[in-house]
Scaffold this motif. Structure first.
Motif, PDB file in Angstrom:
ATOM      1  N   TRP A 156      -1.378   2.390  12.041  1.00 53.96           N
ATOM      2  CA  TRP A 156      -2.794   1.849  12.323  1.00 53.96           C
ATOM      3  C   TRP A 156      -3.489   1.886  11.327  1.00 53.96           C
ATOM      4  O   TRP A 156      -4.414   0.893  10.978  1.00 53.96           O
ATOM      5  CB  TRP A 156      -3.131   2.310  13.724  1.00 53.96           C
ATOM      6  N   LEU A 157      -3.727   2.784  10.565  1.00 54.09           N
ATOM      7  CA  LEU A 157      -4.460   2.842   9.532  1.00 54.09           C
ATOM      8  C   LEU A 157      -4.153   1.872   8.405  1.00 54.09           C
ATOM      9  O   LEU A 157      -5.056   1.323   7.835  1.00 54.09           O
ATOM     10  CB  LEU A 157      -4.463   4.244   8.828  1.00 54.09           C
ATOM     11  N   ASP A 158      -2.958   1.627   8.069  1.00 55.68           N
ATOM     12  CA  ASP A 158      -2.600   0.580   7.278  1.00 55.68           C
ATOM     13  C   ASP A 158      -3.002  -0.758   7.584  1.00 55.68           C
ATOM     14  O   ASP A 158      -3.417  -1.611   6.776  1.00 55.68           O
ATOM     15  CB  ASP A 158      -1.157   0.704   6.840  1.00 55.68           C
ATOM     16  N   ARG A 159      -2.750  -0.958   8.890  1.00 56.11           N
ATOM     17  CA  ARG A 159      -3.033  -2.384   9.161  1.00 56.11           C
ATOM     18  C   ARG A 159      -4.666  -2.532   9.230  1.00 56.11           C
ATOM     19  O   ARG A 159      -5.450  -3.757   8.968  1.00 56.11           O
ATOM     20  CB  ARG A 159      -2.751  -2.608  10.819  1.00 56.11           C
ATOM     21  N   ARG A 160      -5.395  -1.452   9.752  1.00 58.35           N
ATOM     22  CA  ARG A 160      -6.822  -1.530   9.511  1.00 58.35           C
ATOM     23  C   ARG A 160      -7.120  -1.769   8.130  1.00 58.35           C
ATOM     24  O   ARG A 160      -8.070  -2.464   7.832  1.00 58.35           O
ATOM     25  CB  ARG A 160      -7.375  -0.416  10.151  1.00 58.35           C
TER      26      ARG A 160
END
Length: 257
Positions: free
Chosen positions: A83-87
């Motif tokens: 999720w952090l990567d996508r954000r």
């Protein structure tokens, strides 16, 4: 609770010492040495996962809590970092293009990029929580275990040195690394206080789940973040360094056994 927080914070303060040692010995940020210390730290973490987290959890509470914790920790950490990567990609749309260009370069940088640095930091937080909870719980039996605090301190040094070297080699300033590690020490201190104030030694299922959540997350950290950095810098010698780290950490675990 304050005493528990102070002892737990002392155990985690090895992170700050590790960062200062790397700052003093800047050759540790060179690709070859960075790979070796990262491999050593990965081996030490594998030992800690098995000896200090999963094995005690299984002995205390059995297969179900241990399995639930391992599954939850691994999937939860993977989901969080994904999720952090996508954000990050949404905030910086050019990052995937930059990463693809970097992958096509023969000489990849040895240090941690932004995503790896973040994931290593999150992993260190999760690793420190069960250790700190365990330190807080020892106060319930009449006094802190100095052996446990010392073992936690010593076992954290290889990880701290490896991660600090990767962060500094990736272009982070020493001040930034120290602030990251100080925040992790603060989280550890809070976890020690919670271990003393909320849990007790009879809460075997809760303790086992906490330990195995950390273990599951750290398995993902070792394979996804630490091993690639180690092999990139040290090549096939990374395996020998990892074996040495495993042996040293396994020995240190006997101090508090």
């Amino acid at each position: 609770m304050l005493e528990a927080a102070l002892w737990a914070g002392l155990g985690q303060s090895a992170l700050l010492l590790g960062a200062l040692l790397v700052a003093r010995l800047r050759q540790l940020t060179e690709p070859r040495w960075l790979g070796l210390v990262m491999a050593f730290g990965a081996g030490a973490l594998i030992s800690a996962i098995t000896t200090d987290l999963v094995s005690p959890a299984y002995r205390l509470a059995g297969r179900a809590p241990a399995g639930i914790g391992l599954f939850g920790g691994a999937v939860g950490f993977y989901a969080l970092t994904h999720w952090l990567d996508r954000r990050a990609e949404r905030e910086d749309p050019e990052q995937p293009v930059d990463d693809a260009a970097m992958d096509s370069v023969d000489e990849m940088p040895a240090g941690a990029d932004a995503a790896t640095a973040r994931n290593l930091t999150v992993g260190m937080v999760l690793d420190g929580v069960p250790e700190s909870v365990a330190i807080g719980l020892t106060l319930l039996t009449g006094g802190v275990s100095a052996a446990l605090v010392g073992a936690v301190f010593l076992s954290n040094l290889p990880e701290a040195i490896g991660v600090a070297a990767a962060l500094l080699a990736g272009g982070r300033a020493l001040r930034d690394v120290l602030l990251r590690f100080a925040a992790i020490v603060a989280v550890g201190a809070a976890a020690g206080a919670i271990g003393y104030g909320v849990l007790n030694e009879s809460d075997v299922n809760a303790i086992a789940v906490i330990q195995c959540i950390a273990a599951g997350a750290m398995v993902v950290v070792v394979v996804n973040e630490m091993v690639p950095l180690a092999v990139r810098g040290a090549g096939r010698r990374a395996g020998l360094a990892a074996a040495a780290g495993f042996a040293v950490a396994a020995f240190l675990s006997t101090i508090s056994g």
